[in-house]
Enzyme design. Structure first.
Site, PDB file in Angstrom:
ATOM      1  N   HIS A 266       0.837  -1.206   0.000  1.00 47.23           N
ATOM      2  CA  HIS A 266       0.000   0.000   0.000  1.00 47.23           C
ATOM      3  C   HIS A 266       0.873   1.258   0.000  1.00 47.23           C
ATOM      4  O   HIS A 266       0.703   2.151  -0.849  1.00 47.23           O
ATOM      5  CB  HIS A 266      -0.909  -0.013   1.233  1.00 47.23           C
ATOM      6  CG  HIS A 266      -1.765   1.199   1.374  1.00 47.23           C
ATOM      7  ND1 HIS A 266      -3.097   1.223   1.021  1.00 47.23           N
ATOM      8  CD2 HIS A 266      -1.488   2.451   1.827  1.00 47.23           C
ATOM      9  CE1 HIS A 266      -3.597   2.427   1.242  1.00 47.23           C
ATOM     10  NE2 HIS A 266      -2.636   3.191   1.741  1.00 47.23           N
ATOM     11  N   GLU A 267       1.795   1.330   0.947  1.00 45.59           N
ATOM     12  CA  GLU A 267       2.629   2.526   1.028  1.00 45.59           C
ATOM     13  C   GLU A 267       3.547   2.644  -0.179  1.00 45.59           C
ATOM     14  O   GLU A 267       3.850   3.753  -0.631  1.00 45.59           O
ATOM     15  CB  GLU A 267       3.439   2.516   2.331  1.00 45.59           C
ATOM     16  CG  GLU A 267       2.592   2.584   3.591  1.00 45.59           C
ATOM     17  CD  GLU A 267       1.611   3.743   3.598  1.00 45.59           C
ATOM     18  OE1 GLU A 267       1.899   4.783   2.974  1.00 45.59           O
ATOM     19  OE2 GLU A 267       0.545   3.611   4.226  1.00 45.59           O
TER      20      GLU A 267
ATOM     21  N   HIS B  83       1.725   4.413  -2.865  1.00 43.58           N
ATOM     22  CA  HIS B  83       1.865   5.863  -2.695  1.00 43.58           C
ATOM     23  C   HIS B  83       3.245   6.326  -3.166  1.00 43.58           C
ATOM     24  O   HIS B  83       3.386   7.369  -3.817  1.00 43.58           O
ATOM     25  CB  HIS B  83       1.711   6.232  -1.222  1.00 43.58           C
ATOM     26  CG  HIS B  83       0.309   6.291  -0.722  1.00 43.58           C
ATOM     27  ND1 HIS B  83      -0.689   6.993  -1.353  1.00 43.58           N
ATOM     28  CD2 HIS B  83      -0.262   5.753   0.397  1.00 43.58           C
ATOM     29  CE1 HIS B  83      -1.811   6.882  -0.661  1.00 43.58           C
ATOM     30  NE2 HIS B  83      -1.579   6.133   0.400  1.00 43.58           N
TER      31      HIS B  83
ATOM     32  N   HIS C  41       3.439   6.694  -6.759  1.00 48.24           N
ATOM     33  CA  HIS C  41       2.694   7.887  -7.189  1.00 48.24           C
ATOM     34  C   HIS C  41       3.593   9.125  -7.119  1.00 48.24           C
ATOM     35  O   HIS C  41       3.519  10.026  -7.973  1.00 48.24           O
ATOM     36  CB  HIS C  41       1.462   8.054  -6.300  1.00 48.24           C
ATOM     37  CG  HIS C  41       0.392   8.911  -6.876  1.00 48.24           C
ATOM     38  ND1 HIS C  41      -0.728   9.278  -6.156  1.00 48.24           N
ATOM     39  CD2 HIS C  41       0.235   9.502  -8.080  1.00 48.24           C
ATOM     40  CE1 HIS C  41      -1.505  10.030  -6.901  1.00 48.24           C
ATOM     41  NE2 HIS C  41      -0.940  10.195  -8.074  1.00 48.24           N
TER      42      HIS C  41
END
Length: 693
Positions: A473-474, A477, A480
């Site tokens: 998940h991180e 990010h 991104h």
């Protein structure tokens, strides 16, 4: 700036480390205040120069110039905020308390700089006539809206009050976060003998011993790090100790004394409601949602209400399995919140033959990091090369140079994976520096923070399945931020609307559970054998078993967030804790569930403003990510090159250069639909029945 000040303060000297890293080894907490004074003065001079130009306002001399301003300030803020979250020494915490209102005052001075805003407003008024390309137009619109939402159009008296509110909020939110950290770092549950250690598998005890070693304690301890507290509540056979741990975990920030957050929460809520009223909104929720994909409280409520009803029903079916097993064991008492995880684990072991002690050896941290990197290579052509020679802020942190398929530098990625007393709880991505091409080509420096329990020296750190999801998940990010390819810093990376920002992260979680990825990377830490397919299938079935409970805990927190921020100023509760309990009782929260975050330690809401009236965004983005994952499934491969290319172009690289609704449609070919999310969570009747098989 004098030569003496530049030479004596490493923050003001040129940052000559590779990739423009801060000079971590030379930085002291005392360096920040004078450096910020220089940076703030420098930015004010830059903004005055923009505002005082004789030339007519246009995009280049006003909006693009504003985006270029304050480079030193941006560098300092990136360094200071990240260190305050990841390596918060007492001196740095003191500096944070001192600087928070001063930085807020500087931000107010920018927002309320009338000559500057007149020029920006003039460009905005004429934006349709200026021949701007889509990214330039987006920058004009976002910068103008930033000024409006921070008070630029308010009457003089209201502007002054708005500035006071923002400075006071900066102080309060800083204190809130520091209080939570103080409660987390000061509590531990000692496990001196076999009696206190009953039921705990070896990996939990090893993590408890390492936590004790880090704190210079003689015996294993459980701390309030999620990577320790959740396994303890899951495996400990000592119900009395589970209760102690649960109460400590859920009452952070709620103890009388210097770390009591209750009064802070009340004042923060009052100030937010007053701020919203200054902008003409009935509540802070209305003010916040005006700049989101959701748009209105009604849209958020429809989604939360639908999932809440389904989640409570699903948890009820799962409760029946737990009660049957408890009855067999002769346990007929009330199922308390500190009991659920323990008994759910017994069900998983009985019905799904899942035992974390069997699972975790397949998920070493080293292999899972390699898996995340490998997926990024297969999807986007990225290569990660460790840079052990770089000086970083803590020995546990690793740095990786990131290059694209053609060998060009993309940026620098820092991985900070372990819990420690000087680090706030949770997991998050942040930026030391954002990508942009406004004035010069600037590559990003991105950091992922996790709070995994570190193994003893020489031993591999093993992750639970939830930890693996968090890692991916991180990293989503992080990608991104790394893959951002825009001209203007204001539009770079994760600076998108809040209910869109979780799409890249939650989507990336899907690759963590993809069988092809597991077969390649989930290998036994001792034998090197790949995880058996039968174990993967049991894991997936067991995961679905827990979805109702997890959905109730998440949605419960989202409901209380929205409820308290939907109140006008006159109705802000004097006792937010009692209000929270009332909302959950009215909603019918199952007694054994609890919620993810209670107000007194809800850092998403009260240690900053980003997720206030916005905790719903994870669910909103889950609608997007489940639908986006279906695009890969429809293409027949989780690594389909065409789908990955669209994902890179329209989501990961686009930043905020395109409105999120347009970005999703450009990627998917249509607006999102909700059914994939409900199926993913096991909240459709057929999916729920399959999970209970």
């Amino acid at each position: 700036m004098s030569a003496d000040l530049r030479s004596s303060n490493p923050l003001l000297a040129p940052w000559t480390a590779p990739h423009g890293l801060p000079p971590f080894a030379q930085i002291e907490a005392a360096h920040f205040a004078p450096a910020f004074e220089v940076a703030m003065q420098q930015q004010r001079q830059e903004l005055d120069a923009i505002a005082q130009q004789a030339a007519e306002p246009n995009f280049d001399n006003t909006v693009a110039a504003f985006d270029r301003s304050g480079r030193l300030m941006s560098d300092l803020e990136g360094c200071f905020a990240n260190l305050a979250a990841s390596e918060a020494t007492p001196a740095l915490r003191e500096a944070q308390r001192e600087l928070a209102p001063r930085i807020a005052a500087h931000e107010n001075a920018i927002s309320l700089h009338e000559p500057l805003f007149r020029r920006i407003d003039a460009v905005w008024q004429r934006r349709a006539e200026l021949g701007l390309d889509p990214e330039q137009l987006r920058l004009v619109e976002r910068v103008h809206l930033d000024f409006v939402r921070t008070g630029a159009r308010l009457a003089p008296e209201a502007r002054a009050r708005h500035a006071q509110i923002m400075e006071r909020l900066a102080t309060l939110t800083t204190q809130f976060g520091q209080n939570v950290l103080a409660d987390e770092s000061s509590w531990q549950l000692a496990l001196p003998t076999a009696a206190e250690q009953a039921g705990l598998p070896d990996f939990v005890l090893a993590a408890a011993r390492e936590a004790a070693r880090a704190r210079q304690l003689p015996q294993p301890v459980i701390t309030l790090s999620r990577s320790l507290i959740v396994p303890f509540l899951t495996f400990s056979a000592r119900r009395d100790l589970r209760e102690q741990a649960w109460r400590a975990w859920t009452r952070r920030g709620e103890h009388a004394g210097p770390t009591d957050n209750r009064a802070l929460v009340h004042e923060i809520l009052q100030l937010r409601a007053e701020r919203a009223a200054l902008h003409g909104h009935a509540s802070f929720a209305d003010f916040t949602l005006a700049d989101t994909m959701a748009g209105t409280q009604a849209a958020v409520a429809r989604l939360l209400d639908d999932v809440w009803t389904r989640a409570v029903d699903t948890m009820g079916r799962q409760r029946a399995q737990i009660d049957a097993l408890r009855a067999e064991a002769g346990d007929t008492g009330t199922l308390e919140p500190w009991d659920w995880r323990y008994w759910a684990e017994q069900v998983r072991q009985r019905h799904y033959a899942i035992d974390d002690a069997e699972v975790k050896p397949y998920f070493s941290l080293e292999r899972m990091v390699a898996a995340a990197f490998d997926c990024a290579q297969r999807l986007f052509g990225l290569q990660f090369t460790e840079q052990p020679q770089l000086q970083l802020y803590h020995p546990d942190v690793k740095a990786y140079e990131v290059r694209d398929a053609a060998g060009g530098v993309v940026g620098l990625f820092l991985h900070d994976n372990f819990a420690r007393p000087t680090k706030r709880s949770g997991a998050w991505m942040s930026a030391y520096r954002r990508q942009h091409r406004n004035g010069a080509e600037v590559h990003p420096i991105i950091v992922n923070n996790n709070n995994f329990a570190k193994a003893a020296a020489g031993e591999p750190t093993l992750l639970g399945f939830d930890d693996v999801r968090t890692l991916f998940h991180e990293f989503g990010h992080g990608l991104h931020g790394l893959l951002s390819s825009v001209r203007y810093e204001r539009l770079a990376g994760t600076q998108v609307l809040r209910d869109f920002v979780e799409l890249p992260s939650q989507l990336y979680e899907h690759w963590a559970t993809e069988p092809e990825v597991l077969q390649r990377h989930a290998r036994h830490v001792h034998t090197g054998e790949p995880i058996p397919q039968a174990l993967v299938q049991r894991l997936q079935a067991a995961e679905r078993f827990g979805q109702g409970y997890e959905a109730v805990r998440y949605v419960g927190s989202a409901l209380t967030d929205m409820a308290v921020h939907a109140l006008p100023l006159a109705q802000v509760p004097a006792d937010p804790v009692a209000f929270e309990a009332q909302v959950l009782a009215e909603r019918g929260l199952p007694h054994a569930a609890g919620i993810n975050h209670r107000f007194t330690h809800f850092q998403h809401l009260f240690a900053g403003h980003g997720y206030a009236a916005g905790y719903y965004v994870y669910l909103w983005a889950e609608v997007l990510d489940a639908d986006a994952w279906d695009a890969f499934m429809e293409a027949g491969s989780p690594f389909d090159a065409q789908v990955a290319g669209r994902l890179l172009r329209h989501v990961y690289a686009a930043g905020n250069s395109v409105a999120p609704e347009e970005a999703f449609v450009a990627f998917r070919g249509r607006p999102p639909v909700v059914e994939p999310m409900l199926r993913q969570r096991g909240l459709l009747p057929e999916a729920a029945s399959q999970g209970a098989a």
